[in-house]
Enzyme design. Structure first.
Site, short mmCIF file in Angstrom:
data_model
loop_
_atom_site.label_atom_id
_atom_site.label_comp_id
_atom_site.label_asym_id
_atom_site.label_seq_id
_atom_site.Cartn_x
_atom_site.Cartn_y
_atom_site.Cartn_z
N ASN A 21 5.68 61.43 51.64
CA ASN A 21 6.14 60.78 50.40
C ASN A 21 6.78 59.46 50.83
OD1 ASN A 21 7.24 59.97 48.01
ND2 ASN A 21 8.45 61.82 47.66
N ARG A 57 1.89 61.75 48.40
CA ARG A 57 2.33 61.63 47.01
C ARG A 57 2.05 60.20 46.58
NH1 ARG A 57 7.94 61.20 44.09
NH2 ARG A 57 7.26 62.08 42.12
N HIS A 81 6.35 63.15 37.02
CA HIS A 81 6.69 64.50 37.52
C HIS A 81 5.48 65.42 37.42
CE1 HIS A 81 11.14 63.79 36.13
NE2 HIS A 81 10.99 63.42 37.38
N HIS A 100 11.55 70.25 33.43
CA HIS A 100 11.94 69.72 34.75
C HIS A 100 13.22 68.92 34.52
CE1 HIS A 100 10.93 67.79 38.78
NE2 HIS A 100 11.89 67.01 38.30
N LEU A 101 14.36 69.54 34.82
CA LEU A 101 15.64 68.91 34.51
C LEU A 101 16.38 68.61 35.80
CD1 LEU A 101 16.72 71.39 31.65
CD2 LEU A 101 15.29 69.34 31.46
N ARG A 140 18.82 57.39 32.80
CA ARG A 140 17.86 56.83 31.84
C ARG A 140 18.15 57.31 30.43
NH1 ARG A 140 13.49 58.88 35.48
NH2 ARG A 140 13.20 57.32 37.10
N ARG A 148 26.92 67.68 37.65
CA ARG A 148 28.09 68.49 38.04
C ARG A 148 29.39 67.75 37.75
NH1 ARG A 148 25.30 69.87 43.64
NH2 ARG A 148 24.66 67.75 43.17
N ASN A 184 19.63 75.35 38.78
CA ASN A 184 20.99 75.74 39.20
C ASN A 184 22.00 75.96 38.09
OD1 ASN A 184 20.70 75.55 42.14
ND2 ASN A 184 20.21 73.43 41.69
N GLU A 205 7.18 70.24 45.15
CA GLU A 205 6.12 69.24 45.08
C GLU A 205 5.36 69.12 46.39
OE1 GLU A 205 7.21 65.68 42.50
OE2 GLU A 205 9.13 66.68 42.77
#
Ligand code: AMP
Length: 397
Positions: free
Chosen positions: A7, A91, A180, A207-208, A240, A285, A335, A384
């Site tokens: 990548n 990738r 993604h 996909h967070l 974003r 977090r 998580n 990925e």
């Protein structure tokens, strides 16, 4: 069979060597500061400590050479010769409309990747540099390009066309591509396999992570996905904005005397939960911590984030006329039990029930809905690199 997965960024190169007999990672690492003073390779043979190698890397070619040297090193290497690596999977961010699937790289593919520089200005040039470096350093190896956009290529026109003059699609390829894609492809397939669902199951993948997107697919074929021409569209992300009224751009330009580029930079880098929280952090977090301390804006940013995800799930259930399973993945999705639980609370009226015990885990592939839940909810850690390795094996194997 061993596959090297690369990548490449403009000044970095991440790699994993994967043994496809059991899909295990046998070595991995990162080259940093390529083309800059102080280039550094951090390499790890799995099961051993990381080692650091400081060596000049004026271009990606020196970086790829150092990676192979590290992989073959007597002490911290994992292979005896380059012959043990069957192929290299890359990738690649943008394949435009040309690539609906991964492909073995030849001159035409490289030309097409080059033609997409405008669409992926930060990534495509670096991705191509990585491919060309491998052609130089490992001349006999097949290179496979795995595009982040190919998953979205199965969308129908009604999903991918914007309601703007059609000529802009014809002239410039302005449409929704989705990003993604490698993760959505991997997680949607894993959901069907792991969940023992029927082959044509309807799956929504959330996909967070710091970047975020939702996709819906039937039998692993994308029906819709939330990112658009660029990754700016869709969910509220770390930095974003996701969906906004496009007129906001002009309004801020006028009020703050800024250029369109400056405002787009703000929408990409200073918005999302970072912007909404009044600048606390782009890290979920930190925002959760601030919320615990009673910070109202942190609370609203998290509420808005979950509300937006739930709205996309609702829209995608309608788009597919039903859903069999919803999977959560990436940093927050894997998580954060609270985000999963609270997003699913919006779906209660559809008979979704989360099992709090099962949901109290991190990054574990598992079913977290109760046995009575009308829709199955899963955590499926994304991978990925493995997805790229599987695609590479499929094409060269
Ligand atoms: P990614 O981009 O997939 O690496 O995800 C990074 C994001 O996941 C960061 O914003 C992290 O704060 C978030 N994340 C990781 N672990 C947790 C957790 N236990 N709770 C909430 N967010 C988390």
């Amino acid at each position: 069979m061993k596959i090297l997965v690369l990548n490449c960024g403009s000044s970095s190169l991440k790699y994993q060597l994967i043994d496809m007999t059991d899909e295990s990672v046998i070595a991995k690492g990162l080259c940093e500061r390529i083309g800059i003073n102080g280039s550094l390779l951090t390499h790890q043979k799995i099961g051993s400590d990381k080692i650091e190698i400081k060596s000049p890397m004026p271009t990606h070619s020196e970086a790829v050479k150092l990676v192979f040297d590290a992989l073959m090193n007597n002490e911290y290497g994992v292979i005896k010769s380059m012959d043990e690596v069957t192929a290299i999977g890359h990738r690649v961010l943008h394949g435009g409309t040309k690539f609906t699937e991964s492909i073995i790289v030849d001159d035409d593919v490289k030309t097409a990747i080059r033609e997409c520089f405008d669409l992926g200005p930060l990534h495509n040039p670096a991705n191509l540099m990585g491919i060309e470096a491998c052609e130089k350093v490992a001349a006999n190896k097949k290179n496979v390009a795995v595009f982040d956009t190919s998953f979205g290529m199965s969308m129908e026109e009604k999903a991918y066309l914007y309601a703007i003059p059609y000529e802009y699609y014809e002239k410039y390829g302005i449409r929704r591509y989705g990003f993604h894609g490698t993760s959505h492809m991997f997680v949607s397939r894993e959901t069907i396999n792991f969940g023992k669902l029927k082959d044509n199951a309807k799956v929504i993948v959330c996909h967070l992570g710091n970047g975020g997107s939702v996709s819906c697919s039937i039998g692993g074929k994308c029906v819709d996905t939330s990112m658009g021409l660029t990754p700016l569209e869709g969910l509220i992300m770390g930095t974003r904005s996701g969906d906004i009224d496009p007129a906001i751009v002009q309004y801020i330009c006028n009020k703050e005397n800024k250029t369109v580029n400056e405002v787009l930079d703000i929408l990409n880098k200073k918005s999302g939960v970072l912007g909404m929280s009044g600048g606390i952090s782009n890290d979920f977090r930190d925002i959760e911590e601030a919320e615990k301390q009673g910070n109202h804006l942190a609370h609203i940013a998290l509420e808005a984030f979950k509300y937006r995800v739930a709205k996309y799930i609702g829209a995608y259930i309608v788009a597919m006329n039903g859903v069999d399973a919803i999977s959560f993945t990436a940093g927050v999705g894997e998580n954060d039990k609270r985000s999963r639980k609270e997003i699913c609370e919006y779906l209660k009226f559809l008979g979704v029930e989360i099992d709090d015990n099962e949901n109290s885990v991190r990054s574990e592939k598992k079913l977290i809905s109760t046995k009575d839940s009308k829709i199955k909810i899963f955590i499926i850690p994304t991978n990925e690199e493995l997805a790229i390795a599987r695609e590479t094996k499929r094409l060269v194997g």
